[in-house]
Design an enzyme around this catalytic site. Structure first.
Site, PDB file in Angstrom:
ATOM      1  N   ASN A 118       0.718  -0.834  -0.424  1.00  0.00           N
ATOM      2  CA  ASN A 118       0.231  -0.064   0.088  1.00  0.00           C
ATOM      3  C   ASN A 118       0.983   1.112  -0.118  1.00  0.00           C
ATOM      4  O   ASN A 118       1.905   1.514   0.907  1.00  0.00           O
ATOM      5  CB  ASN A 118      -0.347   0.051   0.690  1.00  0.00           C
ATOM      6  CG  ASN A 118      -0.436  -0.138   2.575  1.00  0.00           C
ATOM      7  OD1 ASN A 118       0.704  -0.789   3.182  1.00  0.00           O
ATOM      8  ND2 ASN A 118      -1.248   0.630   3.261  1.00  0.00           N
ATOM      9  N   GLU A 142       0.372   5.071   0.110  1.00  0.00           N
ATOM     10  CA  GLU A 142      -0.694   6.405   0.901  1.00  0.00           C
ATOM     11  C   GLU A 142       0.499   7.998   0.539  1.00  0.00           C
ATOM     12  O   GLU A 142       1.042   8.339  -0.218  1.00  0.00           O
ATOM     13  CB  GLU A 142      -0.629   6.125   2.549  1.00  0.00           C
ATOM     14  CG  GLU A 142      -1.278   4.881   2.753  1.00  0.00           C
ATOM     15  CD  GLU A 142      -1.317   4.540   3.935  1.00  0.00           C
ATOM     16  OE1 GLU A 142      -0.931   5.706   5.156  1.00  0.00           O
ATOM     17  OE2 GLU A 142      -2.012   3.570   4.724  1.00  0.00           O
ATOM     18  N   ASN A 143      -0.833   8.963   1.275  1.00  0.00           N
ATOM     19  CA  ASN A 143      -0.766  10.314   0.711  1.00  0.00           C
ATOM     20  C   ASN A 143      -1.540  11.289   1.406  1.00  0.00           C
ATOM     21  O   ASN A 143      -2.349  10.215   2.417  1.00  0.00           O
ATOM     22  CB  ASN A 143      -1.503  10.416  -1.021  1.00  0.00           C
ATOM     23  CG  ASN A 143      -0.935  11.801  -1.330  1.00  0.00           C
ATOM     24  OD1 ASN A 143      -1.103  12.575  -1.095  1.00  0.00           O
ATOM     25  ND2 ASN A 143       0.314  11.782  -2.715  1.00  0.00           N
ATOM     26  N   ALA A 144      -0.623  12.277   2.030  1.00  0.00           N
ATOM     27  CA  ALA A 144      -1.039  13.156   2.590  1.00  0.00           C
ATOM     28  C   ALA A 144      -2.468  13.749   2.811  1.00  0.00           C
ATOM     29  O   ALA A 144      -3.558  13.796   3.578  1.00  0.00           O
ATOM     30  CB  ALA A 144      -0.366  14.657   2.435  1.00  0.00           C
ATOM     31  N   TYR A 196      -5.559  11.896   1.217  1.00  0.00           N
ATOM     32  CA  TYR A 196      -5.784  10.285   1.301  1.00  0.00           C
ATOM     33  C   TYR A 196      -6.213   9.902   0.478  1.00  0.00           C
ATOM     34  O   TYR A 196      -5.563   8.247  -0.251  1.00  0.00           O
ATOM     35  CB  TYR A 196      -6.192  10.229   2.517  1.00  0.00           C
ATOM     36  CG  TYR A 196      -6.119  10.457   4.148  1.00  0.00           C
ATOM     37  CD1 TYR A 196      -4.452  10.672   4.254  1.00  0.00           C
ATOM     38  CD2 TYR A 196      -6.624  10.582   5.264  1.00  0.00           C
ATOM     39  CE1 TYR A 196      -4.260  10.950   5.516  1.00  0.00           C
ATOM     40  CE2 TYR A 196      -6.359  10.662   6.959  1.00  0.00           C
ATOM     41  CZ  TYR A 196      -5.093  11.324   6.494  1.00  0.00           C
ATOM     42  OH  TYR A 196      -4.243  11.871   7.814  1.00  0.00           O
ATOM     43  N   CYS A 251      -4.160   0.404  -2.591  1.00  0.00           N
ATOM     44  CA  CYS A 251      -3.812  -0.561  -2.225  1.00  0.00           C
ATOM     45  C   CYS A 251      -2.900  -1.329  -2.294  1.00  0.00           C
ATOM     46  O   CYS A 251      -2.640  -1.439  -3.645  1.00  0.00           O
ATOM     47  CB  CYS A 251      -5.250  -1.356  -1.357  1.00  0.00           C
ATOM     48  SG  CYS A 251      -6.689  -0.350  -0.327  1.00  0.00           S
ATOM     49  N   GLU A 266      -2.987  -4.828  -2.641  1.00  0.00           N
ATOM     50  CA  GLU A 266      -3.584  -5.381  -3.998  1.00  0.00           C
ATOM     51  C   GLU A 266      -3.699  -4.707  -5.240  1.00  0.00           C
ATOM     52  O   GLU A 266      -3.430  -5.489  -6.186  1.00  0.00           O
ATOM     53  CB  GLU A 266      -5.016  -5.824  -3.630  1.00  0.00           C
ATOM     54  CG  GLU A 266      -5.470  -6.669  -2.424  1.00  0.00           C
ATOM     55  CD  GLU A 266      -5.290  -5.750  -0.959  1.00  0.00           C
ATOM     56  OE1 GLU A 266      -5.549  -4.735  -1.154  1.00  0.00           O
ATOM     57  OE2 GLU A 266      -6.365  -6.654  -0.369  1.00  0.00           O
ATOM     58  N   CYS A 307     -10.470  -4.411  -0.351  1.00  0.00           N
ATOM     59  CA  CYS A 307     -11.410  -4.050  -0.281  1.00  0.00           C
ATOM     60  C   CYS A 307     -12.432  -3.499  -1.220  1.00  0.00           C
ATOM     61  O   CYS A 307     -11.788  -4.542  -2.389  1.00  0.00           O
ATOM     62  CB  CYS A 307     -10.610  -2.453   0.430  1.00  0.00           C
ATOM     63  SG  CYS A 307     -10.143  -1.479  -1.216  1.00  0.00           S
ATOM     64  N   CYS A 310     -10.724  -3.280  -4.865  1.00  0.00           N
ATOM     65  CA  CYS A 310      -9.537  -4.005  -5.015  1.00  0.00           C
ATOM     66  C   CYS A 310     -10.835  -5.483  -5.750  1.00  0.00           C
ATOM     67  O   CYS A 310      -9.869  -5.651  -6.691  1.00  0.00           O
ATOM     68  CB  CYS A 310      -8.721  -4.489  -3.952  1.00  0.00           C
ATOM     69  SG  CYS A 310      -7.721  -3.280  -3.384  1.00  0.00           S
TER      70      CYS A 310
HETATM   71  N1  THU Z   1      -5.048  -1.351   3.114  1.00  0.00           N
HETATM   72  C1  THU Z   1      -4.814  -2.172   1.502  1.00  0.00           C
HETATM   73  O1  THU Z   1      -3.220  -1.895   1.475  1.00  0.00           O
HETATM   74  N2  THU Z   1      -5.508  -3.278   1.572  1.00  0.00           N
HETATM   75  C2  THU Z   1      -6.758  -3.900   2.231  1.00  0.00           C
HETATM   76  O2  THU Z   1      -6.708  -4.751   1.741  1.00  0.00           O
HETATM   77  C3  THU Z   1      -6.829  -3.179   3.013  1.00  0.00           C
HETATM   78  C4  THU Z   1      -6.576  -2.156   2.832  1.00  0.00           C
HETATM   79  C5  THU Z   1      -4.317  -0.112   2.781  1.00  0.00           C
HETATM   80  C6  THU Z   1      -5.526   1.511   2.091  1.00  0.00           C
HETATM   81  C7  THU Z   1      -4.669   2.132   3.600  1.00  0.00           C
HETATM   82  O3  THU Z   1      -3.241   2.781   3.146  1.00  0.00           O
HETATM   83  C8  THU Z   1      -4.192   0.791   4.726  1.00  0.00           C
HETATM   84  O4  THU Z   1      -4.430  -0.326   4.155  1.00  0.00           O
HETATM   85  C9  THU Z   1      -5.325   1.659   5.590  1.00  0.00           C
HETATM   86  O5  THU Z   1      -6.874   1.156   5.275  1.00  0.00           O
END
Ligand code: THU
Length: 163
Positions: A61, A63-65, A67, A72, A74, A111, A114
């Site tokens: 995963n 991320e970014n400021a 959000y 993810c 996946e 999620c 994904c």
């Molecule tokens: N996240 C995933 O990468 N995969 C999942 O199956 C659930 C959530 C990440 C998204 C975010 O960077 C962090 O987990 C918290 O939600």
């Protein structure tokens, strides 16, 4: 009135019950958690996608400021694989997650976005993608992404793809 029932089978395995191929994919997913960029959630997710020709692509995963910009693990793995080998069907994806320095007892499940992204690959290639969720207590296996997304929406619902 009639009711539609959807059935999902989740198989729960201990590590010693898994094939060498599945163990390898899980080890890759676990390793990918260490490349997660997750300064906001502190939740590190790794994914590893196996293609029909045996290639394995990993993702974590990011991320970014701002959000919603983040992605993810996946979809990072899936888009990486699909960019490198667009015509090779994916056959399995393993997912692992850790936080606070420890892998989760039961891994996070993918999620909805994904699931939707992976479902399109299943539909496109007419080939199920097995989902392996690693947790320290064991591994949950679902035989197809469509099992995780019943009553789904796909391209066949769009008029442009039917005309
Ligand atoms: N996240 C995933 O990468 N995969 C999942 O199956 C659930 C959530 C990440 C998204 C975010 O960077 C962090 O987990 C918290 O939600």
């Amino acid at each position: 009135m009639k009711e539609l029932l959807f059935h999902t089978t989740v198989q729960c395995f201990s590590m010693d019950e898994l094939s060498a191929d599945d163990l390898l994919l899980i080890e890759k997913a676990k390793a990918m958690t260490f490349s997660s960029y997750s300064p906001y959630s502190h939740f590190q997710v790794g994914a590893a996608l196996r293609l029909a020709d045996g290639q394995i692509f990993g993702g974590s995963n990011q991320e970014n400021a701002s959000y919603p910009v983040g992605l993810c693990a996946e979809r990072t793995a899936f888009f990486y694989a699909s960019s490198a080998a667009p015509d090779v069907p994916p056959v399995a994806i393993a997912i692992a997650a850790q936080t606070g320095g420890a892998f989760l007892p039961k891994s996070a499940a993918p999620c909805g976005m994904c699931r939707q992204a992976l479902l399109e690959a299943e539909t496109r290639f007419r080939q199920p993608i097995r989902v392996l969720l690693y947790g320290t207590e064991g591994v949950m296996v679902i035989q197809s992404v469509s099992d995780l997304l019943p009553l789904n929406f796909d391209g066949s619902d769009l008029p442009s793809t039917n005309s």
